[in-house]
Motif scaffolding. Sequence first.
Motif, PDB file in Angstrom:
ATOM      1  N   GLU A  49     -11.256   0.253  -5.544  1.00 47.53           N
ATOM      2  CA  GLU A  49     -10.919   0.352  -6.965  1.00 47.53           C
ATOM      3  C   GLU A  49      -9.846   1.152  -7.166  1.00 47.53           C
ATOM      4  O   GLU A  49      -9.606   2.166  -6.415  1.00 47.53           O
ATOM      5  N   VAL A  50      -8.795   0.706  -7.928  1.00 53.19           N
ATOM      6  CA  VAL A  50      -7.550   1.310  -8.236  1.00 53.19           C
ATOM      7  C   VAL A  50      -7.590   1.728  -9.692  1.00 53.19           C
ATOM      8  O   VAL A  50      -7.717   0.900 -10.704  1.00 53.19           O
ATOM      9  N   TYR A 163       3.864  -2.159  -8.283  1.00 53.29           N
ATOM     10  CA  TYR A 163       3.057  -2.995  -7.552  1.00 53.29           C
ATOM     11  C   TYR A 163       2.491  -2.147  -6.456  1.00 53.29           C
ATOM     12  O   TYR A 163       3.177  -1.579  -5.694  1.00 53.29           O
ATOM     13  N   LYS A 165       0.251  -2.155  -2.555  1.00 52.86           N
ATOM     14  CA  LYS A 165      -0.220  -3.144  -1.390  1.00 52.86           C
ATOM     15  C   LYS A 165      -1.447  -2.212  -0.611  1.00 52.86           C
ATOM     16  O   LYS A 165      -0.956  -1.105  -0.232  1.00 52.86           O
ATOM     17  N   LEU A 178      -4.683  -6.296   0.166  1.00 51.63           N
ATOM     18  CA  LEU A 178      -4.825  -6.412  -1.327  1.00 51.63           C
ATOM     19  C   LEU A 178      -3.558  -6.235  -2.130  1.00 51.63           C
ATOM     20  O   LEU A 178      -2.829  -5.035  -1.744  1.00 51.63           O
ATOM     21  N   TYR A 179      -3.266  -6.805  -2.964  1.00 44.23           N
ATOM     22  CA  TYR A 179      -2.067  -6.500  -3.857  1.00 44.23           C
ATOM     23  C   TYR A 179      -2.524  -6.289  -5.310  1.00 44.23           C
ATOM     24  O   TYR A 179      -3.282  -7.166  -5.663  1.00 44.23           O
ATOM     25  N   TYR A 180      -1.940  -5.197  -6.002  1.00 44.64           N
ATOM     26  CA  TYR A 180      -2.172  -4.827  -7.586  1.00 44.64           C
ATOM     27  C   TYR A 180      -1.160  -5.049  -8.392  1.00 44.64           C
ATOM     28  O   TYR A 180      -0.048  -4.516  -7.851  1.00 44.64           O
ATOM     29  N   SER A 181      -1.245  -5.318  -9.555  1.00 43.15           N
ATOM     30  CA  SER A 181      -0.149  -5.125 -10.304  1.00 43.15           C
ATOM     31  C   SER A 181      -0.460  -4.054 -11.459  1.00 43.15           C
ATOM     32  O   SER A 181      -1.649  -3.722 -11.728  1.00 43.15           O
ATOM     33  N   LEU A 182       0.298  -2.981 -11.703  1.00 48.00           N
ATOM     34  CA  LEU A 182       0.066  -1.756 -12.389  1.00 48.00           C
ATOM     35  C   LEU A 182       1.063  -1.623 -13.529  1.00 48.00           C
ATOM     36  O   LEU A 182       2.357  -1.545 -13.203  1.00 48.00           O
ATOM     37  N   VAL A 187      -4.500  -2.645 -14.725  1.00 48.37           N
ATOM     38  CA  VAL A 187      -4.554  -2.687 -13.306  1.00 48.37           C
ATOM     39  C   VAL A 187      -5.165  -3.928 -12.924  1.00 48.37           C
ATOM     40  O   VAL A 187      -6.265  -4.027 -13.309  1.00 48.37           O
ATOM     41  N   LYS A 188      -4.468  -4.831 -12.122  1.00 53.55           N
ATOM     42  CA  LYS A 188      -5.215  -6.098 -11.897  1.00 53.55           C
ATOM     43  C   LYS A 188      -4.982  -6.524 -10.678  1.00 53.55           C
ATOM     44  O   LYS A 188      -3.587  -6.284  -9.945  1.00 53.55           O
ATOM     45  N   VAL A 189      -5.706  -7.373  -9.871  1.00 50.64           N
ATOM     46  CA  VAL A 189      -5.501  -7.981  -8.625  1.00 50.64           C
ATOM     47  C   VAL A 189      -4.658  -9.045  -8.781  1.00 50.64           C
ATOM     48  O   VAL A 189      -4.855  -9.682  -9.525  1.00 50.64           O
TER      49      VAL A 189
END
Length: 409
Positions: A49-50, A163, A165, A178-182, A187-189
């Motif tokens: 979880e981010v 972003y 990683k 896993l990569y996330y956009s913030l 915040v989403k995968v």
Amino acid sequence: MKEKWGRIKWEIVITFVISLTSIFVAIKANNISKMQAEIARNSALPMIEVEQKIKEGNDIGWEESSVIEISNLSGKMNNYQAEVVTFLSCGYFADEVAEYEVFDIPIENYYLLNTKESTAAGIIERKDSIGNYAKVKKLNEAILQFNKENQEGKSIDARLQSYLKVSYLDLLNEKQVLYYSLDTIDVKVIDSDIGEMQFDKYNRLTEGDIGINTNRLEEVSVEEVLDTIEEILSLDTVDLANQDIDVLEESKMNILNEPITNTVIGAVIGFVASVLGGWIVYRREKRNRESFAASVLYNDLRSIERYLAYERSSVNLRYSEEWQRIVAECPFFNAEDIEWIYQIYDEVYNYNYHYRCKEQLGTAVRKEDICSYTKLINKMFDTAKGYLDFKKYSEKYDMVIKKLQKNKK
């Protein structure tokens, strides 16, 4: 002599067909083994979880800052690593070109402070922007003032985009990434291809000494932003955005072309084998699909069960969105079982929805305050003695779980 020669030819043909059939069965057995390993790995994968928070400043010198918290809610992992890159994404318009363009300006080492903790359950790392958040916030205010006052027909629309990683080794010692956009809202995968492109773009620009390092400046000026935009405009290389699109298209073409040879070979072997054992193979594959669906549904229901009984942190309930398709591939359920499972997932959906609504209102969320939580625990756990017993299933849930245990791999 002719009869003997004919018998020999048929023996050769039969031997050849049996050999091909053995190859086909071996391939299928290997695929089943891989599927079993995938199920085992997925059941033990960490639940990452981010969360991005704004940490308030105080009177003793601490400034307002942006903090990324990375947590492991369950599962085991090794060799955990996390990297983050940050851009000032600027929509830019100038009268002389009469065109609106978007430029991503790297903010070097925006999240300057990294604090790692254990990779067990809970928060495993924090990344803090420290004073950089206040500098970018002040820059945004200066940009708004610039848009109002400048007489050259220039306009900048700026927002911060990061972003993340996250990589680790799973139960089978295989690397997972896993990569996330913030951004300031969510915040989403994101897809791995998109994540890799953003990190590659950041590295290419910073290696070319293009970007803004807020750690070296007391404050960042609008002129610095405009100069960096001009630097990106003057690059002789292929436009970064278009290059990224080309890379993605090439990747998609490779994915489409790669299986062609394997498909042709598999089709030939499958045709020969189907003459002798098509029905057996069909039955075996059908059983494998049913076993796989039973395993997925079993793990999903057990995850929901553990959340209801033992989860104490402020996190929403997660569940498989493909549960209807999975239930449809479980022929061992009767109509009553299916109706009960649908009722469970209807309440899970309602719980998830009301949890999100409360989060969006900014209120503290307790799962006990959501009515669907009460309905779920009463359906899944025993209440025969007049009180809720989390260590014992309800009669119907116990029946469903036993059917899944019997049919899963």
